[in-house]
Design a protein around this motif. Structure first.
Motif, mmCIF file in Angstrom:
data_model
loop_
_atom_site.group_PDB
_atom_site.id
_atom_site.type_symbol
_atom_site.label_atom_id
_atom_site.label_comp_id
_atom_site.label_asym_id
_atom_site.label_seq_id
_atom_site.Cartn_x
_atom_site.Cartn_y
_atom_site.Cartn_z
ATOM 1 N N THR A 12 0.897 -1.215 -0.028
ATOM 2 C CA THR A 12 0.037 0.052 0.033
ATOM 3 C C THR A 12 0.836 1.129 -0.088
ATOM 4 O OG1 THR A 12 -0.089 0.123 2.256
ATOM 5 C CG2 THR A 12 -1.812 -1.027 1.327
ATOM 6 N N GLY A 13 1.858 1.229 0.300
ATOM 7 C CA GLY A 13 3.004 2.220 0.320
ATOM 8 C C GLY A 13 3.090 2.886 1.676
ATOM 9 N N ALA A 14 2.334 2.355 2.765
ATOM 10 C CA ALA A 14 2.406 3.047 4.031
ATOM 11 C C ALA A 14 3.067 1.880 4.957
ATOM 12 C CB ALA A 14 1.066 3.440 4.630
ATOM 13 N N THR A 15 4.069 2.032 5.728
ATOM 14 C CA THR A 15 4.754 1.226 6.589
ATOM 15 C C THR A 15 4.587 2.006 7.918
ATOM 16 O OG1 THR A 15 6.988 2.238 6.492
ATOM 17 C CG2 THR A 15 6.376 0.471 4.753
ATOM 18 N N GLN A 16 5.053 1.479 9.067
ATOM 19 C CA GLN A 16 5.328 1.972 10.341
ATOM 20 C C GLN A 16 6.282 3.170 10.443
ATOM 21 O OE1 GLN A 16 6.816 -0.807 13.327
ATOM 22 N NE2 GLN A 16 6.641 0.479 14.934
ATOM 23 N N ASN A 17 6.816 3.410 9.603
ATOM 24 C CA ASN A 17 8.018 4.246 9.564
ATOM 25 C C ASN A 17 7.682 5.407 8.572
ATOM 26 O OD1 ASN A 17 9.750 3.432 11.554
ATOM 27 N ND2 ASN A 17 10.395 1.840 10.462
ATOM 28 N N CYS A 18 7.202 4.864 7.508
ATOM 29 C CA CYS A 18 7.247 6.172 6.496
ATOM 30 C C CYS A 18 5.917 5.582 5.357
ATOM 31 C CB CYS A 18 8.541 6.363 5.600
ATOM 32 S SG CYS A 18 9.251 4.861 4.895
#
Length: 138
Positions: free
Chosen positions: A73-79
């Motif tokens: 999705t392009g969203a991680t925990q960091n960025c």
């Protein structure tokens, strides 16, 4: 005569003052450490997409995008990740906008840029105090 046991009030106040001075020095250093750790984690997450990006470029069938380099999705925990590129000239970028980070680096962007001639370069939009030597800041 009774033997004195325990600490005097002055001794306790001196200990509290020393702890206060140490905390005044340590807390800003800890905040800087947290910010540097978040930037390093963002660089690692963005760098993990380089192999998939190279596979898409070498296949030559489609320009690299977030979807075809398997970034989810392009969203991680960091960025929040972003990917763009052109098969025709072998150029492209992988970006990481930092999320859930300490104030000095919140919203800053890590940019990995690829050119056919120079390979991969890294840049950071924040202060150089919060990044690594391999990814210089402004």
């Amino acid at each position: 005569m009774k033997k004195q046991q325990g600490f005097t009030l002055i001794e306790l106040l001196i200990v509290v003052a020393i702890i206060g001075i140490l905390a005044t020095i340590a807390l800003p250093q800890y905040s800087k450490y947290q910010a540097r750790a978040k930037v390093t984690a963002g660089i690692a997450e963005a760098s993990s997409l380089k192999v998939n990006f190279e596979d898409v470029i070498n296949a030559g069938s489609a320009d690299p995008t977030l979807t075809n380099v398997n970034a989810g999705t392009g969203a991680t925990q960091n960025c929040t990740l972003g990917v763009t590129g052109k098969v025709s000239d072998g150029s492209g970028t992988i970006t990481c906008k930092l999320l859930n980070a300490p104030a000095p680096v919140l919203g800053q962007t890590i940019t990995l840029t690829r050119s056919a001639a120079a390979g991969w370069t890294c840049g950071f939009s924040g202060a150089k105090d919060y990044t690594t030597t391999s990814c210089p800041g402004v």
